[in-house]
Enzyme design. Structure first.
Site, PDB file in Angstrom:
ATOM      1  N   ASP A  18     -18.987  -5.662  14.766  1.00 16.29           N
ATOM      2  CA  ASP A  18     -18.785  -5.395  13.329  1.00 16.29           C
ATOM      3  C   ASP A  18     -19.270  -6.541  12.443  1.00 16.29           C
ATOM      4  OD1 ASP A  18     -17.512  -3.077  14.041  1.00 16.29           O
ATOM      5  OD2 ASP A  18     -15.484  -3.816  13.663  1.00 16.29           O
ATOM      6  N   GLU A  56       0.836  -1.213   0.000  1.00 16.81           N
ATOM      7  CA  GLU A  56       0.000   0.000   0.000  1.00 16.81           C
ATOM      8  C   GLU A  56       0.870   1.262   0.000  1.00 16.81           C
ATOM      9  OE1 GLU A  56      -3.463   0.076   2.633  1.00 16.81           O
ATOM     10  OE2 GLU A  56      -2.828   2.039   3.349  1.00 16.81           O
ATOM     11  N   ARG A  99     -15.698   3.517   3.980  1.00 12.12           N
ATOM     12  CA  ARG A  99     -16.527   4.615   4.422  1.00 12.12           C
ATOM     13  C   ARG A  99     -15.722   5.911   4.517  1.00 12.12           C
ATOM     14  NH1 ARG A  99     -18.385   5.035  10.531  1.00 12.12           N
ATOM     15  NH2 ARG A  99     -16.179   5.545  10.622  1.00 12.12           N
TER      16      ARG A  99
HETATM   17  C1  FAD Z   1      -7.228  -1.941   4.626  1.00 12.82           C
HETATM   18  C2  FAD Z   1      -7.746  -0.569   4.978  1.00 12.82           C
HETATM   19  C3  FAD Z   1      -7.509   0.488   4.095  1.00 12.82           C
HETATM   20  C4  FAD Z   1      -8.008   1.764   4.377  1.00 12.82           C
HETATM   21  N1  FAD Z   1      -7.756   2.781   3.501  1.00 12.82           N
HETATM   22  C5  FAD Z   1      -8.255   4.025   3.755  1.00 12.82           C
HETATM   23  C6  FAD Z   1      -8.048   5.097   2.840  1.00 12.82           C
HETATM   24  O1  FAD Z   1      -7.393   4.957   1.802  1.00 12.82           O
HETATM   25  N2  FAD Z   1      -8.554   6.315   3.151  1.00 12.82           N
HETATM   26  C7  FAD Z   1      -9.289   6.525   4.300  1.00 12.82           C
HETATM   27  O2  FAD Z   1      -9.743   7.652   4.525  1.00 12.82           O
HETATM   28  N3  FAD Z   1      -9.500   5.529   5.180  1.00 12.82           N
HETATM   29  C8  FAD Z   1      -9.006   4.284   4.935  1.00 12.82           C
HETATM   30  N4  FAD Z   1      -9.229   3.279   5.832  1.00 12.82           N
HETATM   31  C9  FAD Z   1      -9.899   3.588   7.107  1.00 12.82           C
HETATM   32  C10 FAD Z   1     -11.420   3.528   7.006  1.00 12.82           C
HETATM   33  O3  FAD Z   1     -11.927   4.505   6.126  1.00 12.82           O
HETATM   34  C11 FAD Z   1     -11.936   3.807   8.403  1.00 12.82           C
HETATM   35  O4  FAD Z   1     -11.539   2.795   9.279  1.00 12.82           O
HETATM   36  C12 FAD Z   1     -13.417   4.051   8.531  1.00 12.82           C
HETATM   37  O5  FAD Z   1     -13.647   4.609   9.829  1.00 12.82           O
HETATM   38  C13 FAD Z   1     -14.296   2.808   8.412  1.00 12.82           C
HETATM   39  O6  FAD Z   1     -14.336   2.369   7.130  1.00 12.82           O
HETATM   40  P1  FAD Z   1     -15.092   1.003   6.736  1.00 12.82           P
HETATM   41  O7  FAD Z   1     -15.000   0.941   5.271  1.00 12.82           O
HETATM   42  O8  FAD Z   1     -14.579  -0.124   7.525  1.00 12.82           O
HETATM   43  O9  FAD Z   1     -16.572   1.373   7.196  1.00 12.82           O
HETATM   44  P2  FAD Z   1     -17.885   0.532   7.451  1.00 12.82           P
HETATM   45  O10 FAD Z   1     -17.841  -0.807   6.830  1.00 12.82           O
HETATM   46  O11 FAD Z   1     -18.997   1.425   7.063  1.00 12.82           O
HETATM   47  O12 FAD Z   1     -17.851   0.339   9.013  1.00 12.82           O
HETATM   48  C14 FAD Z   1     -17.602   1.398   9.907  1.00 12.82           C
HETATM   49  C15 FAD Z   1     -18.157   1.043  11.272  1.00 12.82           C
HETATM   50  O13 FAD Z   1     -19.576   1.149  11.234  1.00 12.82           O
HETATM   51  C16 FAD Z   1     -20.215  -0.085  11.546  1.00 12.82           C
HETATM   52  N5  FAD Z   1     -21.360  -0.227  10.634  1.00 12.82           N
HETATM   53  C17 FAD Z   1     -21.340  -0.557   9.322  1.00 12.82           C
HETATM   54  N6  FAD Z   1     -22.591  -0.549   8.811  1.00 12.82           N
HETATM   55  C18 FAD Z   1     -23.411  -0.202   9.826  1.00 12.82           C
HETATM   56  C19 FAD Z   1     -24.810  -0.012   9.938  1.00 12.82           C
HETATM   57  N7  FAD Z   1     -25.626  -0.197   8.895  1.00 12.82           N
HETATM   58  N8  FAD Z   1     -25.316   0.349  11.146  1.00 12.82           N
HETATM   59  C20 FAD Z   1     -24.511   0.548  12.223  1.00 12.82           C
HETATM   60  N9  FAD Z   1     -23.175   0.363  12.180  1.00 12.82           N
HETATM   61  C21 FAD Z   1     -22.634   0.011  10.993  1.00 12.82           C
HETATM   62  C22 FAD Z   1     -19.149  -1.144  11.339  1.00 12.82           C
HETATM   63  O14 FAD Z   1     -19.373  -2.246  12.170  1.00 12.82           O
HETATM   64  C23 FAD Z   1     -17.898  -0.385  11.748  1.00 12.82           C
HETATM   65  O15 FAD Z   1     -17.783  -0.324  13.138  1.00 12.82           O
HETATM   66  C24 FAD Z   1      -8.743   1.986   5.587  1.00 12.82           C
HETATM   67  C25 FAD Z   1      -8.946   0.922   6.484  1.00 12.82           C
HETATM   68  C26 FAD Z   1      -8.460  -0.332   6.190  1.00 12.82           C
HETATM   69  C27 FAD Z   1      -8.689  -1.442   7.163  1.00 12.82           C
END
Ligand code: FAD
Ligand code: NAD
Length: 675
Positions: free
Chosen positions: A175, A21, A112
């Site tokens: 999660d 990455e 997200r």
């Molecule tokens: C491999 C990796 C790469 C990343 N790269 C980036 C990047 O390039 N740029 C950046 O800004 N960030 C990045 N992140 C960080 C990420 O954007 C954050 O961790 C963000 O806060 C959560 O993203 P998510 O896609 O996991 O969100 P989600 O899948 O939406 O989950 C976020 C939280 O909300 C909860 N949740 C999901 N759906 C619901 C629902 N319907 N109701 C209630 N709760 C719910 C989940 O359990 C979790 O606790 C990365 C993270 C990882 C692990």
């Protein structure tokens, strides 16, 4: 074949593979240097694919696309573009997906980003636009719009996601149902948050593989691994990522924490052992096994780890003779996305052997302990050539090269690779591709609305902001938007001066006291190898009202002070002034100054200068520092008093960094600023 899942499916059943990455560098020089580094890493390490991060809210949109273009089209690497969906317009999401498609990119990590600041999303959206609250909304949107064109990855958290989204607290169990939903909505692979706790990972992967929904039976799960680059950095990153550092690992790091080189070496050991333990867990599920590495744009540790664990795939004999023809791209800063067909005219790459039984034997062994040559002057060909290309006079580079000690060593990447000893922090080496980032996710206050409000309340006047800064100095609140941590112990001796500045509305975000030759093992100020001596010039960086800045500027450029201080200042409009540009007071305009503010003298080594303040790094940071005002404002409702206050304040301040050269008179800077 550029979809990750197709590439994985084509691997032999016992194969291992990995992804690397990268984030878009903060400076032009960093970008140029990353290009060279990427070429070297792609040829020597042979990742199955690379990831390009995306700044939350779209803050790095253009730079991320530029870097993705370099990876996919110039270097021909299978590229996975990260994309977040909160706090940015649907138009921006659409543009990013179209750009990716035009570049021939077939993989998106659908995320997200920061927790949504809801009222902001709606403001510039036409009615009827999509709602993006969670990552699953983006997964569904991409599937709806592009069918199966993109291979979609999603994030997962072995130790639970920790930004306060769940009122019940952070845990993998909370999660899990949402992860099931994301996969059932169309995700093709999973990448995890970084972790060091192998037990947590074991529970995570076992639970997923045995989940009654069957959603995770065969889906690729790539554990996220972060090489340990420095003691302070890994502690900060682990804290931000809510990753537990097991006691056994901390004990090993604590034993060497004062010596950066040893920390890196122990880090290679720790990561290599972690990979062995993951192999054991992964051996329970048939099929190829993947690993994901957060490189932070650094190359050495990762190459040692990959060699040590024999993860670098062998070059099949029939490919040895193939010469990769790079696809030309526009120069950095002149973005041009060729509008090519969906399938692209990017020459297909030959498939590579990723079989565990056909691994490359390192020609140089894999033990960094034997190959690190410490303390050689950094006359590094990569830096010199590309920095000149990036517009920095060769003369100033050579000056830096003579003072900067970068440990060089060989390994899979050869002698050209470098450790980038001090790239991080705002005052690291701005030429490094790794400069100035802790996660590559751009400007962010790294917390939910609830957490932000509980720390900083609802400020209504400038004096409320004075209080927030003063309380941070006193240790009563653990963070301000510009500094996610408590003050370091070194700041305690200048606490009363910092408090006095903040009380009068000069809001400090970073500082250091002067130090005149303390032993390198000193409990508070010590760093580096044993039997050395460390030095510091005092400096302070702060936001100051425009009216006060006019007066302070005159004081700094007065005959009495002008030879004693250097300063850099800019405002939200990008106006910039520094002690190099003042003229007028008898001093001729000189070349851009370079201020080594921390240096160490060690037996048998050249002088080491880990902290340097200069115009290029100040400018890169100050842009972000002003964006953080806007990020903080978004915590509060649109049109609210706090939102208005924070936006207005951001407009009326200058960010100033002042360095005092008289490090023998340790109180000089503080007298100048508080009298
Ligand atoms: C491999 C990796 C790469 C990343 N790269 C980036 C990047 O390039 N740029 C950046 O800004 N960030 C990045 N992140 C960080 C990420 O954007 C954050 O961790 C963000 O806060 C959560 O993203 P998510 O896609 O996991 O969100 P989600 O899948 O939406 O989950 C976020 C939280 O909300 C909860 N949740 C999901 N759906 C619901 C629902 N319907 N109701 C209630 N709760 C719910 C989940 O359990 C979790 O606790 C990365 C993270 C990882 C692990
Ligand atoms: N966005 C970026 O580019 C970027 C880059 C690096 C660091 N940061 C953030 O900036 C912060 C500082 O990082 P760093 O590595 O440059 O420095 P650091 O965290 O090592 O801190 C530098 C010095 O400033 C002092 N300090 C901290 N808060 C202060 C305050 N409010 N007033 C006066 N002094 C203070 C510390 O005690 C320490 O002595 C961190 O929170 C980090 O995440 C941002």
């Amino acid at each position: 074949m550029d979809k990750i899942t197709d590439k994985v499916a084509a691997l032999p059943a016992d194969a291992e593979y990995f992804s690397l990455e990268f984030f878009p560098p903060k400076t032009q020089m960093g970008f140029s240097n990353l290009r060279v580094r990427l070429q070297r890493m792609e040829r020597a390490l042979r990742p199955l694919f690379v990831n390009v991060t995306w700044g939350a809210g779209g803050s790095t949109a253009q730079k991320s696309i530029e870097l993705a273009e370099l990876c996919q089209r110039e270097l021909g690497l299978t590229t996975c573009l990260h994309l977040t969906c909160t706090n940015m317009s649907q138009a921006m999401i659409d543009q990013a997906l179209e750009d990716a498609r035009a570049l021939g990119i077939r993989n998106i990590l659908a995320l997200r980003g920061d927790p949504p600041r809801a009222e902001y999303r709606d403001a510039d959206e036409p009615t009827g636009s999509e709602e993006f609250t969670w990552a699953i909304d983006l997964v569904k949107y991409i599937r709806k719009k592009y069918g199966s064109y993109f291979c979609i990855g999603v994030a997962a958290y072995p130790e639970g996601h920790g930004d306060g989204s769940h009122p019940e607290g952070q845990s993998f169990e909370h999660d899990l149902p949402y992860l099931v939903d994301k996969v059932q909505a169309g995700a093709d692979f999973i990448m995890t948050q970084l972790f060091f706790d192998i037990k947590a990972y074991e529970k995570f992967e076992t639970t997923l593989r045995n989940h009654p929904s069957g959603a995770f039976k065969t889906i690729p799960i790539l554990p996220g691994l972060m090489p340990i680059q420095s003691y302070a950095m890994i502690k900060r990153t682990a804290k931000l990522s809510h990753a537990e550092m097991p006691e056994e690992i901390m004990t090993r790091l604590n034993a060497v924490k004062g010596d950066d080189e040893k920390v890196k070496m122990v880090g290679v050991d720790i990561l290599s052992e972690l990979i062995e333990q993951i192999r054991e867990i992964k051996s329970r599920t048939p099929g190829p096994k993947g690993f994901h590495f957060y490189t932070l744009n650094l190359e050495k540790s990762i190459s040692f780890i990959l060699e040590r664990t024999k993860l670098i795939p062998d070059v099949p004999e029939d490919e040895e003779a193939i010469v990769d023809e790079p696809v030309p791209v526009a120069a950095t800063g002149q973005r041009s996305i060729p509008r090519i067909s969906v399938n692209g005219n990017v020459p297909p790459r030959q498939s590579r052997s990723h079989s565990r039984t056909a691994r490359r034997q390192s020609s140089v062994g894999s033990d960094p302990h034997n190959r690190v040559i410490v303390g050689r002057a950094a006359t590094h060909p990569e830096w010199e050539a590309t920095s000149t290309e990036a517009g920095v006079p060769a003369e100033s580079i050579n000056t830096r090269a003579n003072t900067l000690a970068i440990s060089e060593g060989e390994g899979a990447l050869g002698r050209e690779a470098t450790w980038d000893d001090f790239p991080n922090g705002r005052f690291g080496d701005a030429r490094s591709p790794a400069y100035g980032e802790i996660d590559g996710y751009g400007v962010s206050i790294h917390m939910s609305v609830t957490q932000a409000v509980s720390l900083w309340g609802h400020p209504k006047t400038a004096s409320d902001i004075n209080d927030i800064f003063v309380r941070h100095i006193r240790g009563e609140i653990s963070a301000i938007p510009w500094s996610e941590e408590d003050l370091l112990p070194e700041s305690f001796i200048i606490k009363s001066s910092l408090e006095a500045m903040n009380k009068k509305g000069w809001w400090t975000v970073a500082s250091q006291p002067a130090v005149n030759g303390l032993p390198s093992n000193h409990a508070t100020f010590g760093w580096g190898p044993a039997s050395g001596f460390v030095f510091q010039k005092s400096f302070v960086e702060f936001f100051i009202p425009s009216a006060d800045w006019k007066i302070l500027y005159d004081k700094l450029t007065s005959e009495e002070n002008e030879e004693l201080v250097c300063f850099y200042a800019s405002n939200a409009n990008g106006d910039f002034v520094s002690s190099d540009t003042t003229g007028g007071t008898g001093r001729a305009t000189v070349n851009a100054s370079t201020n080594a503010v921390t240096w160490g003298v060690f037996p048998g080594k050249e002088i080491v200068t880990p902290t340097i303040i200069e115009e290029v790094s100040f400018r890169a940071w100050s842009e972000e520092a002003f964006d953080i005002w806007a990020e903080w404002a978004k915590v509060y409702g649109r049109g609210s008093d706090s939102e208005k206050l924070l936006n207005e304040i951001g407009q009326d301040r200058w960010l100033v960094n002042i360095i005092h050269h008289d490090y023998v008179d340790t109180d000089a800077l503080w007298r100048l600023l508080t009298n």
